[in-house]
Write an enzyme that holds these catalytic residues in place. Structure first.
Site, PDB file in Angstrom:
ATOM      1  N   GLU A   1       2.977  -6.264  13.676  1.00  0.00           N
ATOM      2  CA  GLU A   1       1.819  -6.431  14.544  1.00  0.00           C
ATOM      3  C   GLU A   1       1.358  -7.875  14.651  1.00  0.00           C
ATOM      4  OE1 GLU A   1       1.444  -4.096  11.702  1.00  0.00           O
ATOM      5  OE2 GLU A   1       2.581  -2.793  13.016  1.00  0.00           O
TER       6      GLU A   1
ATOM      7  N   ARG B   1       0.806  -1.231   0.000  1.00  0.00           N
ATOM      8  CA  ARG B   1       0.000   0.000   0.000  1.00  0.00           C
ATOM      9  C   ARG B   1       0.831   1.270   0.000  1.00  0.00           C
ATOM     10  NH1 ARG B   1      -2.727  -3.728   2.998  1.00  0.00           N
ATOM     11  NH2 ARG B   1      -1.885  -2.925   4.931  1.00  0.00           N
TER      12      ARG B   1
END
Length: 190
Positions: free
Chosen positions: A114, A77
């Site tokens: 994460e 992204r």
């Protein structure tokens, strides 16, 4: 049709004090994606919204024109913004990719993020030594990917001018993980 994905929410549902940028108003949020406990901020609606996309690209171009020599985008992204910014500024675009995507000799960094471990790579000759590089990604969460990107660029003997993310999950304070002295900027703080 039955959906197994929880419905998306809007910025008003999650962060009522978010930025006044159009882009902030069109973001969507998915709870427990890609796994339980992760609240995913979906930037895809920004890409489909001309005004939001244009607003972001203008802000980035105005900030970085004349300040950097190359634009590095994080897969995938980060590419949404890094490549058009490089075109707008007339600068090289350098993709920072996942393993197995780049031909030739590559340099890589392994890092934790994460929800697991990952590796990013760059072609060994992608940067001119000493060049000022802007690292672009869509979102700063815990900072693992941005930190790894900085380490990767620095290992190629280039200088990280700044890390910019369109969205920052401010409460996670990911920017604190960046190497000392590397500036950080975000357009939308949630």
């Amino acid at each position: 049709m039955t959906s197994t994905t929880p419905p998306a929410t809007t910025v008003a549902d999650v962060a009522p004090t978010a930025s006044t940028l159009v882009a902030a108003r069109v973001l969507r949020y998915f709870r427990d994606f890609p796994k339980p406990g992760i609240n995913f901020v979906d930037i895809c609606p920004v890409m489909a919204h001309h005004e939001a996309r244009s607003e972001i690209m203008k802000l980035l171009a105005d900030r970085y024109r004349g300040r950097v020599d190359a634009i590095a985008g994080l897969e995938s992204r980060g590419f949404y913004f890094a490549c058009p910014l490089a075109c707008d500024l007339g600068l090289p675009f350098v993709p920072l990719r996942k393993p197995g995507k780049l031909p030739g000799t590559v340099v890589q960094v392994e890092y934790g993020k994460e929800y697991g471990k990952d590796i990013i790579q760059v072609q060994a000759d992608a940067f001119t030594p000493g060049s000022r590089v802007l690292i672009v990604d869509d979102l700063m969460a815990t900072g693992g990917t941005a930190k790894a990107a900085c380490e990767l660029v620095l290992s190629c003997h280039a200088v990280v001018s700044e890390v910019v993310c369109i969205i920052e999950l401010a409460e996670l304070n990911g920017k604190a993980r960046l190497p000392t002295g590397i500036p950080f900027h975000s357009l939308i703080q949630l």
